[in-house]
Motif scaffolding. Structure first.
Motif, mmCIF file in Angstrom:
data_model
loop_
_atom_site.group_PDB
_atom_site.id
_atom_site.type_symbol
_atom_site.label_atom_id
_atom_site.label_comp_id
_atom_site.label_asym_id
_atom_site.label_seq_id
_atom_site.Cartn_x
_atom_site.Cartn_y
_atom_site.Cartn_z
ATOM 1 N N ALA A 74 40.918 44.694 45.794
ATOM 2 C CA ALA A 74 41.992 44.453 46.769
ATOM 3 C C ALA A 74 42.972 45.607 46.864
ATOM 4 C CB ALA A 74 42.733 43.168 46.393
ATOM 5 N N ASP A 75 42.998 46.472 45.862
ATOM 6 C CA ASP A 75 43.911 47.612 45.871
ATOM 7 C C ASP A 75 43.299 48.870 46.491
ATOM 8 O OD1 ASP A 75 45.913 46.132 44.562
ATOM 9 O OD2 ASP A 75 44.951 46.517 42.620
ATOM 10 N N GLY A 76 42.049 48.759 46.944
ATOM 11 C CA GLY A 76 41.397 49.915 47.546
ATOM 12 C C GLY A 76 40.779 50.861 46.543
ATOM 13 N N THR A 77 40.338 50.345 45.419
ATOM 14 C CA THR A 77 39.648 51.145 44.414
ATOM 15 C C THR A 77 38.167 50.815 44.419
ATOM 16 O OG1 THR A 77 41.607 51.245 42.986
ATOM 17 C CG2 THR A 77 39.480 51.730 41.964
ATOM 18 N N GLN B 226 37.316 55.169 41.937
ATOM 19 C CA GLN B 226 38.024 56.137 42.764
ATOM 20 C C GLN B 226 38.737 55.404 43.896
ATOM 21 O OE1 GLN B 226 39.935 58.615 43.241
ATOM 22 N NE2 GLN B 226 38.372 60.151 42.683
ATOM 23 N N ASN B 227 39.918 55.889 44.257
ATOM 24 C CA ASN B 227 40.629 55.354 45.411
ATOM 25 C C ASN B 227 39.843 55.688 46.677
ATOM 26 O OD1 ASN B 227 42.726 56.251 47.727
ATOM 27 N ND2 ASN B 227 43.500 54.458 46.633
ATOM 28 N N VAL B 228 39.824 54.775 47.631
ATOM 29 C CA VAL B 228 39.008 54.968 48.835
ATOM 30 C C VAL B 228 39.435 56.203 49.625
ATOM 31 C CG1 VAL B 228 38.294 52.565 49.100
ATOM 32 C CG2 VAL B 228 40.492 53.316 50.074
ATOM 33 N N HIS B 229 40.732 56.493 49.654
ATOM 34 C CA HIS B 229 41.208 57.658 50.405
ATOM 35 C C HIS B 229 40.778 58.952 49.719
ATOM 36 C CE1 HIS B 229 43.621 55.187 53.121
ATOM 37 N NE2 HIS B 229 44.057 54.520 52.052
ATOM 38 N N GLU B 230 40.827 58.973 48.392
ATOM 39 C CA GLU B 230 40.376 60.149 47.656
ATOM 40 C C GLU B 230 38.866 60.320 47.774
ATOM 41 O OE1 GLU B 230 42.171 62.510 46.150
ATOM 42 O OE2 GLU B 230 43.937 61.497 46.952
ATOM 43 N N ALA B 231 38.149 59.197 47.810
ATOM 44 C CA ALA B 231 36.690 59.256 47.844
ATOM 45 C C ALA B 231 36.174 59.930 49.117
ATOM 46 C CB ALA B 231 36.109 57.855 47.725
ATOM 47 N N LYS B 232 36.853 59.709 50.232
ATOM 48 C CA LYS B 232 36.378 60.296 51.486
ATOM 49 C C LYS B 232 36.923 61.702 51.734
ATOM 50 C CE LYS B 232 39.968 58.383 54.565
ATOM 51 N NZ LYS B 232 40.482 59.655 55.075
ATOM 52 N N ARG B 233 37.856 62.124 50.902
ATOM 53 C CA ARG B 233 38.483 63.425 51.102
ATOM 54 C C ARG B 233 37.460 64.562 51.005
ATOM 55 N NH1 ARG B 233 43.740 64.130 50.919
ATOM 56 N NH2 ARG B 233 44.050 62.278 49.614
#
Length: 459
Positions: free
Chosen positions: A416-419, A447-454
């Motif tokens: 739920a936190d986007g991890t 990994q955080n979803v935003h970091e994963a797609k970076r």
């Protein structure tokens, strides 16, 4: 000199990608262990009489470390995950077999995080598995890089399949819905090599994570699923979390290549069949962890797109032995009468191909980034696709790939936190060769979803 510097820089960048900088290693194990094994070594055992320490026997359908050499060279193509390649004889094992713990046989499969607890599953593919559903208390044992022991969930007694017909037998993966409930399938099957036994009907379980109480168990009728062998995951669809009873579970059957739908409100289940659930015969040859083999797993993973204005959403799915992705509307699946149709028209559609050698186990759509993240088993890593872009090989990115430390990503979930949470478990080596017990074989990554797609095409 300048060319040499550039070459070294490129080399360094390649190493970073291969070593998996896109994910953070959370836990790692050489072999799995439990706080309560049932062998008397970790405190009292609930509901069990005198305990005994297991003595390894050559008659058991297991592989003992070191017995057959430690090489992991490529072998001849093996066409089934159920064969016994080493050639150990198997004795008849009944549901009364209570060998409490054999460390080597415990291979984790799923990982799901919820509010400080990380649920880890251990399907009973061999004897000596104390509990099939477990958790790690992240607050007490969350030290990064450690090898924490597992707690049975919801308790040790519930995991003793031979003590009650209501207890758990074998669980592959779990999921948490929008109403803070843990869902999973108990296959009801002991998948011992050469001696597979369906000792109980496969069943759907729902546990209230606020109270840790089982609030629902639904035995899957034999008319729907003959066995639980292919029931390795489920995906929960809730249109409005203010009405938690109006939930649907979508269950892929990788063996019989069907898609089952369970309605919680109706307490009913129906089955869809379609050619798109089958494996691709051109994508079944795999090379993972220096093991060459052939699998024919059909529809394997299901994930849900965003809600549309009319409340509907896309249901994405793929077979594991395939590079293709497919889609159908949840409105089609939720109408039981549609399952009886012999021709589904254009309801099921081909989305496209991820590219060559892009076979995937699990995948999950993330609403924050509108990206689908997925396990890549041949590259031993995690891939991604931004749903705002066309589904083509050019629009699929690599979050991480690491052929040495991420061997066979078996599960991927997003909390739920986007991890993102990923389990890698070296399964092909366990099946077709011998795991080295002095190296780390099992890992959980995040990994955080935003970091994963970076820095990928998925941005």
């Amino acid at each position: 000199m300048e060319k040499l510097f550039v070459a070294c820089l490129i080399c360094s960048l390649q190493i970073i990608v291969v070593q998996g900088e896109g994910m953070i290693e959370v836990f790692k194990w050489k072999q799995m262990d439990f706080h309560n094994r049932g062998d008397g070594s970790n405190g009292p055992v609930v509901g069990i009489g005198p305990v005994r320490k297991p003595v390894p026997s050559e008659d058991l359908p297991i592989v003992f470390p070191g017995r057959y050499g430690r090489d992991r060279k490529k072998r001849d193509v093996i066409t089934s995950r159920d064969v016994n390649p080493i050639g150990i004889s198997a004795r008849t094992i009944t549901s009364n077999d209570d060998t409490p713990y054999i460390a080597y046989n415990n291979v984790p499969m799923g990982a799901t995080h919820f509010q400080g607890r990380l649920f880890v599953t251990m399907p009973r593919r061999r004897v000596g598995i104390p509990s099939t559903l477990n958790f790690i208390d992240m607050r007490r044992e969350g030290k990064q890089g450690s090898s924490p022991k597992l707690y049975a969930y919801p308790d040790f007694e519930t995991n003793q399949f031979n003590h009650s017909s209501r207890n758990l037998v074998s669980v592959y993966r779990t999921t948490v819905d929008d109403c803070q409930r843990l869902w999973f399938i108990d296959t009801g099957m002991l998948e011992y090599p050469n001696n597979r036994q369906q000792i109980r009907r496969p069943s759907i379980w729902i546990v209230d994570l606020k109270t840790d109480r089982v609030i629902k168990r639904f035995d899957i009728p034999e008319s729907i699923a003959e066995t639980g062998r292919g029931l390795a995951s489920l995906t929960i669809d809730i249109e409005n979390k203010r009405d938690c009873s109006a939930a649907y579970a979508y269950i892929p059957d990788l063996v019989y290549r069907r898609l089952y739908v369970y309605s919680l409100a109706q307490n009913r289940m129906w089955s869809f069949e379609h050619n798109y659930f089958n494996f691709d015969p051109l994508a079944g040859d795999l090379d993972i962890g220096d093991q060459t083999f052939r699998w024919d797993d059909g529809i394997f993973s299901i994930t849900l797109g965003p809600h549309q204005n009319d409340g509907s959403r896309s249901v994405y799915f793929h077979p594991m032995a395939s590079n293709n992705e497919f889609v159908v509307s949840n409105r089609v699946l939720q109408l039981e009468s549609n399952a009886a149709r012999s021709d589904h028209g254009n309801d099921f559609r081909v989305l496209g191909s991820r590219g060559e050698k892009k076979q995937s186990t699990m995948h999950v759509y993330d609403p924050r980034t509108q990206v689908v993240f997925y396990d890549e088993i041949q590259t031993n890593g995690v891939g991604c696709w931004n749903t705002k872009k066309p589904f083509s090989a050019a629009n699929h990115g690599t979050v991480v790939a690491n052929a040495r430390e991420m061997i066979y990503p078996s599960d991927l979930t997003i909390d739920a936190d986007g991890t993102i949470w990923v389990m890698t478990n070296s399964m092909p080596i366990f099946i077709y060769s011998t795991l080295e017990t002095d190296v780390y074989n099992f890992r959980i990554w995040k990994q955080n979803v935003h970091e994963a797609k970076r820095n990928t095409v998925c941005e």
